[in-house]
Scaffold this active site. Structure first.
Site, PDB file in Angstrom:
ATOM      1  CB  SER A 127      42.231  48.568  30.062  1.00  0.00           C
ATOM      2  OG  SER A 127      40.925  48.116  30.315  1.00  0.00           O
ATOM      3  CE1 TYR A 152      41.139  53.971  32.586  1.00  0.00           C
ATOM      4  CE2 TYR A 152      39.408  52.599  31.648  1.00  0.00           C
ATOM      5  CZ  TYR A 152      40.615  52.723  32.303  1.00  0.00           C
ATOM      6  OH  TYR A 152      41.292  51.595  32.671  1.00  0.00           O
ATOM      7  CE  LYS A 156      44.342  52.547  31.128  1.00  0.00           C
ATOM      8  NZ  LYS A 156      45.637  52.745  31.799  1.00  0.00           N
ATOM      9  CG  ASN A 182      37.131  42.750  34.998  1.00  0.00           C
ATOM     10  OD1 ASN A 182      37.267  42.597  33.787  1.00  0.00           O
ATOM     11  ND2 ASN A 182      36.150  43.460  35.507  1.00  0.00           N
TER      12      ASN A 182
HETATM   13  N1  UFG Z   1      28.893  45.082  38.900  1.00  0.00           N
HETATM   14  C1  UFG Z   1      27.743  44.929  39.652  1.00  0.00           C
HETATM   15  N2  UFG Z   1      27.602  45.714  40.758  1.00  0.00           N
HETATM   16  C2  UFG Z   1      28.542  46.633  41.143  1.00  0.00           C
HETATM   17  C3  UFG Z   1      29.708  46.777  40.363  1.00  0.00           C
HETATM   18  C4  UFG Z   1      29.839  45.991  39.240  1.00  0.00           C
HETATM   19  O1  UFG Z   1      26.889  44.123  39.338  1.00  0.00           O
HETATM   20  O2  UFG Z   1      28.328  47.312  42.144  1.00  0.00           O
HETATM   21  C5  UFG Z   1      29.082  44.228  37.717  1.00  0.00           C
HETATM   22  C6  UFG Z   1      29.199  45.012  36.439  1.00  0.00           C
HETATM   23  O3  UFG Z   1      27.942  45.248  35.898  1.00  0.00           O
HETATM   24  C7  UFG Z   1      30.053  44.064  35.602  1.00  0.00           C
HETATM   25  C8  UFG Z   1      30.924  43.345  36.613  1.00  0.00           C
HETATM   26  O4  UFG Z   1      30.294  43.535  37.865  1.00  0.00           O
HETATM   27  O5  UFG Z   1      29.244  43.130  34.988  1.00  0.00           O
HETATM   28  C9  UFG Z   1      32.333  43.898  36.709  1.00  0.00           C
HETATM   29  O6  UFG Z   1      32.246  45.296  36.905  1.00  0.00           O
HETATM   30  P1  UFG Z   1      33.515  46.173  37.306  1.00  0.00           P
HETATM   31  O7  UFG Z   1      33.069  47.590  37.444  1.00  0.00           O
HETATM   32  O8  UFG Z   1      34.212  45.561  38.471  1.00  0.00           O
HETATM   33  O9  UFG Z   1      34.478  45.966  36.073  1.00  0.00           O
HETATM   34  P2  UFG Z   1      34.247  46.353  34.545  1.00  0.00           P
HETATM   35  O10 UFG Z   1      34.363  45.085  33.779  1.00  0.00           O
HETATM   36  O11 UFG Z   1      33.076  47.198  34.311  1.00  0.00           O
HETATM   37  O12 UFG Z   1      35.489  47.300  34.427  1.00  0.00           O
HETATM   38  C10 UFG Z   1      36.552  47.023  33.682  1.00  0.00           C
HETATM   39  C11 UFG Z   1      37.811  47.639  34.307  1.00  0.00           C
HETATM   40  C12 UFG Z   1      37.788  49.126  34.194  1.00  0.00           C
HETATM   41  C13 UFG Z   1      37.459  49.535  32.786  1.00  0.00           C
HETATM   42  C14 UFG Z   1      36.132  48.961  32.397  1.00  0.00           C
HETATM   43  C15 UFG Z   1      35.730  49.450  31.043  1.00  0.00           C
HETATM   44  O13 UFG Z   1      37.924  47.268  35.675  1.00  0.00           O
HETATM   45  O14 UFG Z   1      39.053  49.642  34.536  1.00  0.00           O
HETATM   46  O15 UFG Z   1      36.244  47.553  32.422  1.00  0.00           O
HETATM   47  O16 UFG Z   1      34.517  48.973  30.641  1.00  0.00           O
HETATM   48  F1  UFG Z   1      37.396  50.849  32.662  1.00  0.00           F
END
Ligand code: UFG
Length: 341
Positions: A127, A152, A156, A182
């Site tokens: 990831s 988590y 990785k 993502n």
């Molecule tokens: N976000 C929102 N509202 C939500 C969910 C997410 O605004 O309800 C925003 C988050 O703040 C972020 C973006 O959308 O800016 C993406 O969020 P995600 O949760 O979809 O994805 P992340 O980038 O946080 O997650 C990714 C991977 C995970 C990993 C993580 C580690 O999908 O598997 O990075 O930081 F664990």
């Protein structure tokens, strides 16, 4: 002769899409999954898309005997390892559960794979989380890994290192780690897709569940980040594009085209998209209005991260093809499919 690929965690979101693309490319696939974080929807969807029933073994990779039996029962030339826990928050609350599950299962797999007659090729699903917060963007595979911010993320990094060290030490295995950015979307058939249990943590399932009425309102976590519109930037990669990268990587291993015994590839588009841009694109392509509000920042979120996918483009001959709009239309078609609408 046809090669056989084992897909551990093949009933999950990424594993099911990878299975379809592997079969389309002419591989035999064996799915193994303990079904701890999914039901049979995606497995059934895979079989419906392919028009055949695929071999499925319900098993846990923490059970060494079960892994040995699997390798005795099938002529496994390559493994793609998805079977792992993946919720960041849960990993903070239950670190031992995460370390035990994600590390023991992978070690068992490698111990058995390395002893297979004729060797085995191992592809690990890593990831972009391993890069952490970085201000040198986009990130290349040479960008330094930061110390993980969750157990988590740590699993990785540790699994990447376990694979690297094992490949160095044991003649029987070769390895590739794919670092996903993502992954979003669903198969164009709308027969397989993401099925989060409970309240989704990730953005796109939260968007589609809000649009269908399962959730009242999407919270956008923060709008005063130092980005053009104040919301975080990510590299959203279409799930079918992502799946195809696995086929390229498996072919590279099986055809003996690896340049080193352990290789790492970023799998992303190279295109940063903000949370607001994604929400707006979803509304536009699907012709609907989403109920959303600005909420406080989510602890642990990085401001911005996107891939430099040059290495995967050149070495794997792979490139992300689908637009964010196509991907968001597919995600919405899937949400409607599972809601029976
Ligand atoms: N976000 C929102 N509202 C939500 C969910 C997410 O605004 O309800 C925003 C988050 O703040 C972020 C973006 O959308 O800016 C993406 O969020 P995600 O949760 O979809 O994805 P992340 O980038 O946080 O997650 C990714 C991977 C995970 C990993 C993580 C580690 O999908 O598997 O990075 O930081 F664990």
């Amino acid at each position: 002769m046809k090669k056989t690929v084992l897909v551990s965690g093949g009933a999950g979101f990424i594993g099911s899409h990878v299975t379809v693309e592997l079969c389309n490319a002419g591989y035999d696939v064996v799915i193994a999954d303990n079904m701890s974080n999914c039901d049979e929807t995606n497995y059934n969807g895979v079989c419906a898309i392919l028009g055949k029933k695929l071999p499925f073994v319900k098993m846990d990779f923490c059970d060494r005997g079960a892994v040995e039996k699997l390798f005795a029962d099938y002529p496994i030339d390559a493994v793609i390892h998805f079977a792992a826990f993946k919720a960041v928050g849960e990993s903070v609350a239950e670190p031992l559960m995460y370390y035990h599950n994600n590390l023991v299962s992978f070690i068992n797999l490698l111990e058995v794979a390395r002893q297979r007659k004729g060797g085995c090729n191992v592809l690990f699903s890593s990831s972009a989380t391993v890069y952490g917060e970085t201000d040198r963007l986009p990130v290349t595979e040479e960008s330094p890994r930061q110390s993980a911010t969750s157990p988590y993320g740590n699993t990785k990094q540790m699994c990447e290192d376990i694979l690297r060290d094992s490949v160095r030490a044991y003649a029987g295995i070769k390895g590739i780690a794919l670092r996903y950015f993502n992954p979003i979307g669903a198969h164009p058939s709308a027969l397989i897709g993401e099925l989060p249990r409970g309240v989704p943590n990730n953005l796109v399932p939260f968007i589609t569940q809000t649009a269908i009425g399962k959730r009242e309102c999407l919270s956008i976590f923060g709008n005063d980040y130092p980005t053009a519109d104040g919301t975080c930037l990510r590299d959203y990669i279409d799930i079918v594009d992502l799946a195809k990268a696995h086929v390229c990587a498996v072919a590279r291993m099986l055809d003996g085209r690896m340049k080193e015994e352990y290789e790492i590839f970023n799998v992303g588009t190279g295109r940063p998209v903000s949370v607001l841009e994604l929400v707006n694109a979803f509304e536009k392509v699907n012709g609907l209005k989403l109920n959303y509000k600005i909420a406080p920042c989510r602890p642990g979120d990085v401001v911005a991260i996107w891939a430099d996918p040059t290495r995967a483009n050149k070495e794997l001959g792979w490139k992300a093809e689908r637009s964010v709009e196509e991907t968001l239309a597919a995600a919405w078609a899937w949400e409607k499919h599972i809601a029976g609408k």
